[in-house]
Write an enzyme that holds these catalytic residues in place. Structure first.
Site: not given
Length: 868
Positions: A282, A607, A624, A646, A710-712
């Site tokens: 570049k 969801k 999350g 996150d 779907l994180f804890i």
């Protein structure tokens, strides 16, 4: 020019028409794309020439009667005059540099007095007339339009603002007396006052160019520049609609050409290893198209650069794409569009590159400084070989220009569809901003003064459509910096407000800086340091080459999307070594296979149903959030402000990409303002809460809802982590706010392992056609569910056959802790309860849902808690 000739001829015939002997016949040239900055430029240029001028004030009331405008005009202090105005003919110049210039032929005829009603349009006009010659007068008018109830409510106030200024109006002080924030229109008109029989079309063009040259001394060059872009476009585009955008000036060279995309880790992971790709360096130059057209040789870049001629004999066209060094007039080609009249745009890059060297030789034959960029075709996936290839390009010391990055080109696609990626070291990533000094006395806490510094605000350009879809708002002080006419255009300035740093537009300029007066200029800047709600910016240079673009009212630094995507390289640095070995930290980088289609659709449906429960809420936090798999669901639900948290920077960078993808490709009824916070949620709740509350605009009372899909399970290592999660949710939620968790249910997983007699380090599997579809590896000894700390390995649909470790979620213990911290349980439900609803939602997908899918889905559940 036949149309303009016809208009002039008809104008002359009007004076011999006996039916028009009591009429006023007007030939006017009007400029339709005028903003305050352009108006001011022309006004001050005419004043500087000391051209004789007069100032007049008038109020015109316009009533539509059939297809005619019936007018009552009062030129202060004279009496009212009644007339009707009828357009006869017009001619519009097509070149973009003419700012929508139109030649209008119209007649005015006296009429009887008429009664005004509520439909009347009132125009207050402050006009300065410059008598440039006996043939022409140029009228610059500041107009305020009022309709309906506005007339009685605002007429007196605007008469004072426009006519009765505290200081007597003169041409020298007019621009300082008029406040551009007062929602005015700005008009520039040229009226012919000479003998009708003497007028020619050439006279009209000449006076038109005179005014345009006041706006831009390079007007004629700009016209040639746009004609050159049209020539290039005619060989690239086949769509008449797109060609019309080029001809109208709505699209320029940048929109015409395929753009190089700043490459993130997520981008690279999609095609790593890059076998088959071509790489080159570049160069630190500007994008340019080298053209041989007839006998002319030129480069179209930020302007038109003439490189010479071919002689008397015209040649067939050759068009090359590349990088241009204006100071040295050096061209470095990296692609070819046409070679000696042969169009190559439909061929793949691997074929085009074979012809590129021939095109370069044509330029060299006429003593043009031109070279072909060095390319390497990547043929090995071996990281060591890749490293040598990249080093040979990036670290080569013999190039005649500075190298600030690497270009990767995908083979096999047409010119317009060729995917080209750009990698640059973090230090070499810069952004272009329109810089404005912050207005005083705004009383905005975030604008706190600093001794030894002056606060400036950084702006980029944005389309009105994207501004709405991203749910952006103007920053405090915006209306003092930009007039309403500019804000009402389709493309306008907006503060640089990336999702992870909403206050990145604040720049404290040192009083000791060698760059003294920067207000109103375009600066190239780089980020030195990112702190909480503060960015340390460094000025690289003033973009003097962009100052003329500012006057057109269509350029304000980088485009907002380009700026934020470039900014991602500060958010998620991409090292040189990762080009060879692949991006690090790419959690869940694999793609799901077709066997998961129905099960994935079921989870998505659940969801979606849950997120719809928070539709139209003002502020929602997603703990999350990952790379934004649920972003479309939040947009469909009409959430107004979304904060995604996150610890995976690469995932958050992908989320920002998705933000723009949704804004440009999907239709949502409501817009969502998206913020991202790079944060490990295992850190103390107090620190995390403080960071969230410092997000610009975040309400003191807290968010309406917190969602975590779907994180804890990552926060179930010990009791302290669960306590910390409950405290965090309490600090971030308003009273009555809700927490919505989806998770694998620890009690259900343990039950499954017991049912199948799975012992320590053994694996439960669900197979379909001898393929392992789902699997859980037991990594704990205990026979009963512990409060925290019990690990399992999970084979996920997108984990490429690898097990990922996570903790079992003891939902009873989780609920107990949350109750202790001021929450009440609203609902707990297994995902299997949604299966009948899913059947109603999609019978076709339900039919291919297997028993393994149903068993796996039954391991998951949903918990809702309310803050007391």
């Amino acid at each position: 020019m036949a149309s303009l000739d016809n208009l002039v001829a008809r104008y002359q015939r009007c004076f011999n028409d006996q039916s028009l002997k009591n009429s006023t016949i007007e030939l006017e040239i009007r400029f339709q794309q005028i903003n305050f900055l352009l108006f001011k430029t022309v006004y001050e240029a005419l004043v500087a020439q000391e051209i004789p001028s007069t100032i007049s004030h008038s109020i015109r009331c316009i009533k539509k009667v059939h297809h005619e405008n019936h007018c009552r005009e009062k030129i202060l202090p004279s009496e009212n005059f009644y007339f009707k105005k009828q357009p006869l003919m017009f001619f519009k110049f097509s070149e973009p540099a003419s700012l929508g210039c139109k030649v209008s032929l119209a007649i005015e005829q006296p009429i009887r007095k008429f009664i005004l009603d509520s439909s009347v349009l009132v125009r207050l006009k402050n006009r300065t007339t410059f008598r440039v010659s006996e043939l022409w007068k140029i009228e610059l008018t500041i107009v305020k339009q009022l309709m309906g109830s506005e007339v009685s409510a605002k007429l007196t106030a605007f008469k004072t603002l426009l006519f009765d200024t505290p200081e007597q109006q003169t041409t020298k002080n007019m621009m300082s007396l008029i406040n551009p924030d007062d929602e005015y229109l700005y008009e520039i008109e040229i009226e012919y006052t000479g003998k009708p029989e003497s007028l020619t079309a050439a006279d009209v063009i000449k006076i038109k160019n005179t005014v345009l040259t006041l706006i831009s001394p390079n007007h004629l060059m700009l016209t040639a520049y746009h004609q050159a872009i049209e020539f290039i476009a005619s060989h690239i585009l086949s769509s008449e609609i797109l060609l019309a955008r080029i001809k109208s000036g709505k699209w320029g060279l940048k929109r015409l050409l395929p753009q190089v995309k700043s490459m993130t880790k997520a981008d690279y992971m999609k095609f790593y290893p890059p076998v088959g790709y071509y790489i080159t360096d570049k160069a630190d130059g500007i994008r340019g198209i080298a053209v041989i057209q007839d006998t002319q040789i030129y480069v179209v870049a930020d302007q038109l650069y003439s490189l010479g001629t071919t002689g008397i004999e015209p040649l067939k066209p050759t068009i090359l794409d590349g990088e241009f060094m204006p100071e040295k007039k050096e061209f470095y080609g990296f692609d070819v569009i046409m070679y000696e009249g042969n169009l190559l745009t439909q061929q793949g890059f691997e074929t085009r590159i074979e012809t590129l060297s021939k095109g370069i030789k044509v330029l060299q034959a006429f003593n043009i400084k031109a070279e072909m960029k060095p390319f390497i075709s990547l043929t090995s996936a071996d990281p060591n070989v890749l490293l040598k290839n990249f080093e040979s390009i990036f670290k080569k010391k013999t190039r005649p220009y500075s190298i600030d990055g690497i270009i990767l080109v995908e083979p096999g696609n047409s010119y317009l569809n060729t995917n080209t990626f750009k990698w640059k070291p973090t230090w070499d990533n810069t952004l272009d901003f329109l810089v404005r000094k912050c207005p005083e006395s705004l009383n905005v806490p975030e604008y706190a003064p600093k001794k030894g510094f002056s606060l400036h605000l950084l702006f980029v350009g944005i389309s009105g459509e994207l501004f709405k879809k991203l749910a952006l708002n103007w920053c405090p002080g915006y209306t003092k910096l930009f007039p309403v006419t500019q804000r009402n255009q389709n493309y306008f300035p907006v503060q640089f407000q990336p999702s992870d740093f909403p206050l990145a537009f604040l720049y404290y300029h040192p009083d000791t800086s060698s760059f003294s007066d920067i207000d109103g200029k375009v600066l190239e800047m780089r980020c030195l340091k990112r702190e909480i709600n503060h960015v340390s910016w460094e000025i690289v240079k003033i973009r003097e080459d962009r100052q003329q673009d500012l006057k057109t009212g269509g350029y304000f630094g980088n485009d907002f999307k380009t700026a934020e995507l470039t900014w991602l390289n500060y958010m998620d640095p991409f090292s040189f070594e990762e080009l060879a070995k692949g991006p690090s930290g790419m959690y869940f980088a694999g793609a799901k296979t077709g066997i998961y289609r129905a099960q994935t659709a079921l989870i998505s449906f659940i969801k979606q149903e849950i997120i719809q429960k928070i539709s139209h809420q003002s502020w929602v936090i997603d703990l999350g959030i990952g790379k934004g798999q649920d972003l479309g669901r939040y947009l469909d639900a009409g959430v107004r402000h979304l904060v995604g948290i996150d610890k995976d920077q690469t995932a958050l960078a992908e989320l920002v990409y998705r933000k723009f993808s949704h804004a440009t490709t999907r239709q949502h009824k409501h817009a969502t303002n998206i913020y991202v916070l790079h944060q490990d949620l295992a850190e103390p709740a107090k620190e995390i809460s403080e960071k969230v509350h410092q997000i610009y605009g975040f309400p003191k009372e807290g968010a309406s809802s917190i969602v975590s899909n779907l994180f804890i399970h990552y926060l179930m290592k010990n009791t302290q982590q669960v306590e910390n999660l409950a405290v965090l949710c309490h600090k971030l939620l308003q009273p009555g706010g809700m927490v919505w968790f989806t998770t694998m249910l620890g009690e259900r997983v343990l039950e499954l392992l017991h049912e199948n007699r799975i012992e320590l380090n053994e694996v439960w599997e669900a197979r379909e056609n001898e393929v392992v579809k789902f699997a859980i590896k037991r990594l704990f000894k205990e026979d009963i569910l512990q409060e925290t700390g019990q690990e399992i390995g999970v084979l996920l649909p997108f984990s490429n056959g690898d097990f990922y470790n996570e903790y079992l979620v003891n939902t009873a213990f989780l609920i107990k802790i949350f109750k202790h911290h001021g929450f009440s349980l609203v609902q707990k439900q297994s995902f299997k309860d949604w299966i009948p609803e899913f059947q109603n939602f999609s019978k076709s997908l339900y039919k291919i849902l297997t028993e393994a899918d149903k068993t796996w889905t039954s391991l998951f559940g949903f918990i809702c808690l309310r803050k007391n």
